[in-house]
Write an enzyme that holds these catalytic residues in place. Structure first.
Site, mmCIF file in Angstrom:
data_model
loop_
_atom_site.group_PDB
_atom_site.id
_atom_site.type_symbol
_atom_site.label_atom_id
_atom_site.label_comp_id
_atom_site.label_asym_id
_atom_site.label_seq_id
_atom_site.Cartn_x
_atom_site.Cartn_y
_atom_site.Cartn_z
ATOM 1 N N ARG A 171 0.739 -1.199 -0.037
ATOM 2 C CA ARG A 171 0.112 -0.098 -0.002
ATOM 3 C C ARG A 171 0.819 1.151 0.070
ATOM 4 O O ARG A 171 1.685 1.367 0.990
ATOM 5 C CB ARG A 171 -0.827 -0.004 1.054
ATOM 6 C CG ARG A 171 -1.825 -0.958 1.427
ATOM 7 C CD ARG A 171 -2.352 -1.344 2.812
ATOM 8 N NE ARG A 171 -1.446 -1.381 3.860
ATOM 9 C CZ ARG A 171 -1.617 -1.486 5.016
ATOM 10 N NH1 ARG A 171 -2.649 -0.932 5.456
ATOM 11 N NH2 ARG A 171 -0.744 -1.560 5.852
ATOM 12 N N LYS A 221 -3.907 -11.710 -6.816
ATOM 13 C CA LYS A 221 -3.866 -10.430 -6.601
ATOM 14 C C LYS A 221 -4.999 -9.648 -7.080
ATOM 15 O O LYS A 221 -5.539 -8.688 -6.550
ATOM 16 C CB LYS A 221 -2.624 -9.917 -7.437
ATOM 17 C CG LYS A 221 -2.328 -8.211 -7.353
ATOM 18 C CD LYS A 221 -2.286 -7.618 -6.194
ATOM 19 C CE LYS A 221 -1.962 -6.198 -6.313
ATOM 20 N NZ LYS A 221 -0.636 -5.552 -6.557
ATOM 21 N N ASP A 268 -14.675 3.499 4.932
ATOM 22 C CA ASP A 268 -14.603 4.794 4.836
ATOM 23 C C ASP A 268 -15.424 5.432 3.696
ATOM 24 O O ASP A 268 -14.582 5.268 2.761
ATOM 25 C CB ASP A 268 -13.318 5.288 5.398
ATOM 26 C CG ASP A 268 -12.691 4.973 6.769
ATOM 27 O OD1 ASP A 268 -13.634 4.897 7.611
ATOM 28 O OD2 ASP A 268 -11.486 4.542 6.895
ATOM 29 N N PRO A 269 -16.216 6.105 3.825
ATOM 30 C CA PRO A 269 -16.821 6.755 2.745
ATOM 31 C C PRO A 269 -15.780 7.792 1.946
ATOM 32 O O PRO A 269 -15.192 8.346 2.715
ATOM 33 C CB PRO A 269 -18.083 7.305 2.935
ATOM 34 C CG PRO A 269 -18.150 7.496 4.510
ATOM 35 C CD PRO A 269 -17.252 6.530 4.865
ATOM 36 N N GLY A 270 -15.667 7.997 0.782
ATOM 37 C CA GLY A 270 -14.737 9.031 0.099
ATOM 38 C C GLY A 270 -15.565 9.381 -1.424
ATOM 39 O O GLY A 270 -16.296 9.010 -1.692
ATOM 40 N N GLY A 274 -9.129 5.209 -6.170
ATOM 41 C CA GLY A 274 -8.418 5.332 -7.462
ATOM 42 C C GLY A 274 -6.954 4.983 -7.096
ATOM 43 O O GLY A 274 -6.687 3.721 -6.435
ATOM 44 N N CYS A 277 -3.628 1.232 -8.697
ATOM 45 C CA CYS A 277 -3.679 -0.159 -8.619
ATOM 46 C C CYS A 277 -5.405 -0.645 -9.098
ATOM 47 O O CYS A 277 -5.661 -1.109 -9.954
ATOM 48 C CB CYS A 277 -3.536 -0.989 -7.389
ATOM 49 S SG CYS A 277 -1.657 -0.892 -7.281
ATOM 50 N N ARG A 345 -1.849 9.597 -9.609
ATOM 51 C CA ARG A 345 -2.065 8.623 -10.932
ATOM 52 C C ARG A 345 -3.618 8.219 -10.345
ATOM 53 O O ARG A 345 -4.121 7.961 -9.377
ATOM 54 C CB ARG A 345 -1.542 7.186 -10.908
ATOM 55 C CG ARG A 345 -0.156 7.747 -11.438
ATOM 56 C CD ARG A 345 0.763 6.670 -11.708
ATOM 57 N NE ARG A 345 1.183 5.922 -10.321
ATOM 58 C CZ ARG A 345 1.785 5.090 -10.120
ATOM 59 N NH1 ARG A 345 2.260 4.387 -10.913
ATOM 60 N NH2 ARG A 345 2.273 4.746 -8.925
#
EC number: 1.1.1.22
Length: 465
Positions: A171, A221, A268-270, A274, A277, A345
């Protein structure tokens, strides 16, 4: 009010490990995955040569000049160089001269139609095919479609070189921590001996190892990343439903997360998911499923829900400023795809910015991660997009803005002097696209708070203009 890009987490001391055997390792690619892999393997006692096509980057890395914002990585690179266990060279062939294990860590971006673009992988295979030492193991570390190991073996045409799949689960923002403290090591190959050689590289880390075939390792993966994307799309949809029903998403996800079958992570909302990956991996798995004649309806819905999220956040901004953002100055707090990185990205923050720009908003943006290092690429990307003006001070973002919008969860934003911010704002409202701030702290400064999926979001604006 310029903020430093420090993180709220401290980088833990890595555990001491005993390397059973020191291998000669080549890592092809000095991007995020490649550099982290090279530095961490060197820290475990292996002799690592990292090959990179960018000669200027090689010279920087030989001086331990790391331009990736990643806790612990610059220190590991410096330690590896000083100990003589880490080196950087120009080109893939030069790195593989005497390697026992060769890692491919090159980009596999989303190609036309959503398929994974393997151009870089194929170019490296062509370059190193005749230079790989007999008996070495070639490892696909990059995220590649199921079946790529077989395709790699065919392109190599080397019966004396085994191909292994060893996907990474790093991560951004905690990549070194994740490498040195893994949940699991996944290794897949037709050759048991080759798989065991790769797993031996990680000896002493104490992580469970899954030895399987290459196709299954490649699938792990994609399966993991697509499941995480599904959780995020689910919670964003749930947050919208909470607003309509008068429920509170914070209480709902706390109740969900305490179920050990679900867990609290990725709830967690957001503004959407993006980064480098999840978007490419979800689309790539969709294309793989289609090629196999399988209708992956759940995954299609996950992607569609995420595609709608940027517009939903933009709608909340428009509502907060009176119904339209056309000609309205809006300040954006956070531009990178997540806190703790300098990576733009497929950033959901930029997706929201794109929607607001298309609706006529005048955008000013600030991100502490873009102040940390010399990053002409990031500034060039923002300039090319032409959707916002980048500033290096929070108060410059707030100045004369009708609203502020939090799009990246940088810890520093919690500790802002909200009274000074309020004085700079033209309209005292913050749309918190990460539910990151303390509404009470903003209220004390006379600023109205608007989050995702909270009861606060249903209350009328009462803060002074």
């Amino acid at each position: 009010m310029r903020l430093s890009p420090r993180l709220s987490i401290s980088f833990p001391r890595r555990r001491k490990v005993l390397t059973v055997h020191s291998y000669r390792v080549a890592v092809i690619g000095a991007g995020y995955v490649g550099l982290t892999t090279a530095a961490c393997l060197a820290s475990l006692g292996h002799r690592v040569t990292c090959g990179e096509v960018d000669a200027a980057k090689v010279e920087r890395l030989r001086r331990a000049d790391v331009r990736i914002l990643e806790p612990g990585l610059p220190e590991l690179v410096a330690e590896g160089l000083a100990a003589g266990r880490l080196d950087f060279v120009v080109g893939a062939a030069a790195a593989t001269a005497d390697a026992e294990v060769v890692f491919l860590c090159v980009p596999t971006p989303m190609g036309e139609g959503g398929t994974a673009d393997l151009t870089a992988v194929e170019a490296v295979l062509t370059e190193v095919r005749d230079h790989l030492p007999a008996g070495c193991v070639l490892v696909n570390k990059s995220t590649v479609p199921v079946g790529t190991a077989g395709r790699t073996a065919a392109l190599l045409g080397r019966d004396d070189v085994a191909v292994v799949s060893n996907p990474e689960f790093l991560r951004e923002g905690s990549g070194v921590r994740d490498f040195l403290n893994p949940d699991r090591i996944v290794v897949g190959s037709r050759s048991r001996a080759a798989a065991e050689r790769v797993s031996a590289l990680y000896a002493g880390l104490g992580a469970p190892t899954v030895l399987t075939d290459a196709a299954s390792a490649e699938m792990v993966k994609y399966a993991a990343n697509c499941f995480l994307a599904m959780k995020l799309s689910y919670v964003n949809s749930l947050a919208e439903l909470c607003e309509r029903l008068g429920a509170d998403i914070g209480d709902v996800t706390e109740g969900m997360g305490r179920d050990n079958r679900i867990g609290p992570s990725f709830l967690d909302p957001g503004p959407g998911w993006g980064g480098s990956c999840l978007p490419k991996d979800t689309n790539a798995l969709m294309r793989v499923a289609e090629a196999a004649g399988f209708d992956f309806g759940i995954l299609r819905s996950v992607i569609a829900a995420n595609d709608r999220q940027a517009a939903r956040v933009a709608d909340k901004v428009a509502e907060a400023v009176g119904g339209s953002v056309s000609g309205v100055r809006i300040g954006l707090l956070g531009l990178t795809f997540k806190a703790g990185t300098n990576d733009l990205r497929d950033s959901p923050a930029l997706a929201v910015a794109g929607v607001l720009h298309a609706r006529g908003a005048d955008l000013v943006g600030y991100d502490p991660g873009l102040l940390a290092l010399d990053q002409p690429e990031a500034h060039d990307l923002l300039a090319a997009a032409g959707i916002l003006t980048l500033v290096d001070d929070v108060l410059d973002v707030a100045k004369d803005a009708a609203a502020l919008v939090v799009l990246t969860e940088w810890p520093e934003f919690r500790g802002l002097d909200w009274h000074r911010v309020a004085d700079a704002l033209a309209g005292r409202v913050v749309v918190d696209g990460r539910n990151h701030l303390d509404p009470d702290a903003l209220a004390k400064a006379g600023i109205a708070w608007r989050g995702l999926g909270h009861r606060h979001a249903q209350q009328p604006l009462t803060a002074p203009a």
